[in-house]
Design a protein around this motif. Structure first.
Motif, PDB file in Angstrom:
ATOM      1  N   THR A 545       0.847  -1.182   0.000  1.00  0.00           N
ATOM      2  CA  THR A 545       0.000   0.000   0.000  1.00  0.00           C
ATOM      3  C   THR A 545       0.883   1.232   0.000  1.00  0.00           C
ATOM      4  O   THR A 545       1.653   1.450   0.931  1.00  0.00           O
ATOM      5  N   LEU A 546       0.773   1.994  -1.066  1.00  0.00           N
ATOM      6  CA  LEU A 546       1.617   3.161  -1.240  1.00  0.00           C
ATOM      7  C   LEU A 546       1.318   4.199  -0.151  1.00  0.00           C
ATOM      8  O   LEU A 546       0.169   4.395   0.219  1.00  0.00           O
ATOM      9  N   THR A 547       2.372   4.833   0.358  1.00  0.00           N
ATOM     10  CA  THR A 547       2.169   5.891   1.349  1.00  0.00           C
ATOM     11  C   THR A 547       1.710   7.159   0.628  1.00  0.00           C
ATOM     12  O   THR A 547       2.412   7.669  -0.240  1.00  0.00           O
ATOM     13  N   ASP A 548       0.553   7.651   1.014  1.00  0.00           N
ATOM     14  CA  ASP A 548       0.008   8.856   0.387  1.00  0.00           C
ATOM     15  C   ASP A 548       0.848  10.052   0.799  1.00  0.00           C
ATOM     16  O   ASP A 548       1.116  10.243   1.981  1.00  0.00           O
ATOM     17  N   LYS A 549       1.279  10.840  -0.190  1.00  0.00           N
ATOM     18  CA  LYS A 549       2.146  11.970   0.151  1.00  0.00           C
ATOM     19  C   LYS A 549       1.404  13.299   0.199  1.00  0.00           C
ATOM     20  O   LYS A 549       2.011  14.344   0.438  1.00  0.00           O
ATOM     21  N   ILE A 550       0.097  13.281  -0.074  1.00  0.00           N
ATOM     22  CA  ILE A 550      -0.626  14.553   0.033  1.00  0.00           C
ATOM     23  C   ILE A 550      -1.810  14.427   0.996  1.00  0.00           C
ATOM     24  O   ILE A 550      -2.438  13.388   1.086  1.00  0.00           O
ATOM     25  N   VAL A 551      -2.077  15.501   1.697  1.00  0.00           N
ATOM     26  CA  VAL A 551      -3.231  15.519   2.602  1.00  0.00           C
ATOM     27  C   VAL A 551      -4.015  16.794   2.337  1.00  0.00           C
ATOM     28  O   VAL A 551      -3.510  17.718   1.711  1.00  0.00           O
TER      29      VAL A 551
END
Ligand SMILES: O=c1ccn([C@@H]2O[C@H](COP(=O)(O)OP(=O)(O)O[C@H]3O[C@H](CO)[C@@H](O)[C@H](O)[C@H]3O)[C@@H](O)[C@H]2O)c(=O)[nH]1
Ligand SMILES: [Mn+2]
Length: 660
Positions: A545-551
């Motif tokens: 599961t790719l780490t999301d880099k935007i919030v």
């Protein structure tokens, strides 16, 4: 030096983030004709390709600027955000006050440059972001590079990266070409874009697969003796790092046996008190350095310089001195088109069939922490590795800025790590006689993360429930057996606080880290353990599961204010809220019991202390459950479930038998 940058999804890893990393890598203080940057795009996205084309044009101004003024950091976004005060009125006043003419001129020239490059950068960023939003690339640009034709045929949409069928190798800057020069006439480093082939029925092995394709493609194009591996969110923060690490590899006495040099993972978005425990103060300063002391620094996937031979699967044997200047240069005399065509074969799905890639060669497949297991295998082939943690961080990345993203990342890590322990690569057996016992143990503190969830779960559930029922589990205060318990508890925590503070942590950050350990162990690690069993039984498959880099802006504000972010109804949140409530209920129940029978304090004191600490540590959870009203609070559905679950647990009868 070949630099590999991996990216996998233009939505979760925006192309502007990728090109910042790429630009920082291209502007290393190192001869450009010996420097190449390769980007692997597992998203197969035309927009990422477009962003790189933009970056290659921007680099012509950016690199000479960086070198002339020796600026740091060389990732434009980070540079401009740090040097904004530069452009405000106060700075102009200071400039006027400078008497020395040469200094004054130099300063004002720098300001002119910064202003114009900042404007140019912002314009480029807007173009890329617009392209990402609309999915359209300006027609003008499209004509500039034949590489775009790769996207004409097969795919329209790059969202479905598992069915993307594009395969492209585009050489955006050919470093051999003496006419590809920057603004000041200096040569530019080579820049290559690669999207390996992906087909629905072929396993693509996530990042390990991408890295192996990069190793092959780069060996065809530039074949440099050293490789730097970077994740797309990790920019170089020190332009001299390459020269520094060459001292390890080229050391007269010990250099030949060094396979890789790993830097710690540091982050540029960390907050003062490190709410999600990302900073790893003691881990970076003590633990990883300790493993490095045994010549067995762990390969952590990014910020790592490799010797090409060792990464490609070769064994180390004494007396093997690699002649760095006499390597075969396969690419000489070949045209860009030829190189692109021959590289495509190397990046195709079927290339690895029946080969040792992913087993004995390259990064290893079948494990979500391909980095750690590959590093261990390299060490077991006789190589040594070094850990280097200089004062000024060599790389800065993006740490997860929401709780859920951080927990998902830890789930992947702990699952992968424990999978190594249970596989034939267990450091105690596989590493026996190959790496030192200390190094085997150093590996194991990480590889055993997942099973550590069980004792932790026991300690947050059983003593509290027993407290509620008035059952004593620990020795009474007057008993001599009380001392060892008290000693271990006090000594462990005092030591841990001192160690953390010594490594740069604050007291609050240490406290926050204790909370994160509790949460990670009871959620991520526990779920990882369940998944490991499921996989053993053949019920589930390995995932990444790719780490999301935007919030969202809202969430990122809360991150800056160090307010924990829940805001979703993840199973992990139900678990952690249930445990927090359980301890709150049992503490209240336990204290009420004491009011009725004060003598019970003598034998319940340790449980009260334990339960009380758990409640204290969970204060932000109660706030998120009952007090907060922002979007990051715990959703009411989760609250409802956890109240019911905690109450059921409290009502559960406990049978026990005191035989003493
Ligand atoms: O199919 C994939 C999946 C991921 N990636 C890249 O792998 C890197 C790491 O992915 P990320 O989601 O950021 O994971 P992290 O947990 O932040 O990464 C750490 O942990 C990983 C192992 O779990 C290592 O591979 C990484 O190098 C290490 O930084 C990123 O650059 C991705 O673009 C790919 O290229 N292809
Ligand atoms: Mn990452």
């Amino acid at each position: 030096m070949d630099i590999f940058v991996c990216t996998a999804d233009p939505k979760m890893e925006p192309p502007t983030l990728v090109i910042n990393t790429v630009l920082s890598a291209m502007s290393y203080n190192y001869p450009p004709e010996k420097l190449s940057v390769y980007v692997s795009d597992d998203g197969g996205s035309e927009i990422t390709f477009y962003a790189l084309l933009e970056a290659s044009l921007f680099s012509k101004h950016w690199i000479p600027f960086c070198k002339r003024f020796n600026v740091e950091p060389r990732a434009p976004e980070a540079y401009f955000s740090q040097h904004c005060p530069f452009l405000d009125g106060k700075f102009a006043q200071e400039l006027l006050a400078i008497k020395d003419k040469t200094v004054h001129n130099q300063r004002s020239q720098l300001i002119t440059f910064v202003c114009s490059w900042k404007k140019m950068y912002e314009e480029m960023k807007t173009r890329i972001e617009t392209a990402l939003e609309t999915g359209k690339i300006p027609e003008e640009t499209r004509k500039q590079h034949k590489g775009f034709s790769e996207w004409n045929l097969n795919i329209k949409k790059s969202d479905h990266h598992s069915i993307v069928q594009v395969m492209a190798v585009g050489i955006l800057i050919d470093g051999r070409d003496t006419s590809s020069v920057d603004d000041e006439g200096s040569r530019l480093p080579t820049l290559v874009y690669m999207a390996r082939e992906k087909r629905p029925n072929w396993p693509h092995n996530f990042k390990a697969g991408a890295m192996n394709a990069l190793i092959r493609v780069s060996s065809e194009i530039t074949n440099a003796p050293f490789i730097l591996n970077l994740d797309c969110d990790m920019y170089s923060n020190n332009a001299d790092t390459i020269r520094e690490i060459l001292c390890f590899f080229m050391d007269e006495k010990k250099g030949a046996e060094i396979a890789f040099v790993q830097f710690p993972q540091n982050y540029n978005n960390k907050t003062e008190n490190d709410i999600y425990g990302n900073a790893c103060y003691a881990t970076n300063v003590v633990e990883l350095a300790g493993a490095g002391g045994y010549g067995a620094a762990l390969y952590c996937g990014t910020g790592c310089y490799h010797r090409r031979e060792s990464l490609s699967g070769e064994k180390y044997s004494k007396g093997d001195r690699v002649q760095l200047n006499t390597r075969p240069k396969k690419y000489e005399g070949k045209s860009v088109v030829d190189l692109e065509e021959s590289s495509k074969v190397l990046a195709s799905c079927s290339y690895e069939k029946g080969t040792q890639w992913g087993k004995e060669m390259g990064l290893m497949y079948g494990c979500p922490v391909e980095d750690i297991v590959t590093g261990l295998a390299i060490q077991c082939r006789g190589w040594k590795s070094a850990y280097y943690n200089p004062e000024r961080s060599a790389f800065l990345g993006l740490a997860p800025s929401t709780l859920e993203v951080g927990l998902v990342q830890h789930k992947r890590w702990s699952e992968g790590l424990s999978q190594i322990f249970l596989s034939k690569y267990c450091p105690f057996t596989y590493g026996h006689g190959r790496i030192k016992l200390g190094a085997q143990m150093a590996y194991s503190i990480y590889l055993l993360w997942a099973p550590f969830s069980l004792p932790t779960l026991y300690y947050v559930i059983v003593p509290s429930l027993c407290l509620l029922k008035g059952i004593s589990l620990f020795p009474e205060v007057s008993s001599p057996w009380f001392l060892p318990f008290a000693y271990v508890f006090v000594a462990k925590n005092v030591f841990s606080v001192l160690e953390a503070m010594n490594c740069g942590s604050t007291l609050k950050a240490w406290w926050n880290l204790q909370r994160m350990w509790l949460i990670r162990r009871t959620t991520s690690y526990f779920l990882a353990l369940l998944d490991i069993f499921k996989r053993k039984l053949g019920i589930s498959e390995i995932t990444f599961t790719l780490t999301d880099k935007i919030v969202t802006e809202d969430a990122s504000k809360r991150y800056e204010q160090e307010i924990m972010e829940f805001g979703s109804s993840s199973l992990m949140f139900t678990i952690l809220a249930t445990l927090a409530l359980l301890n709150l209920f049992t503490l209240v129940g336990g204290i009420m019991k004491l009011f009725m029978d004060f003598k019970a304090l003598e034998h319940l004191i340790l449980q009260i202390v334990l339960c009380g600490i758990i409640v204290l540590i969970n204060l932000p959870v109660y706030q998120a459950l009952f007090i907060r009203s922002d979007n990051g609070r715990i959703p009411s559905s989760v609250m409802f479930k956890s109240v019911v679950l905690a109450s059921v647990l409290c009502l559960m009868p406990i049978y026990y038998n005191i035989s003493l």
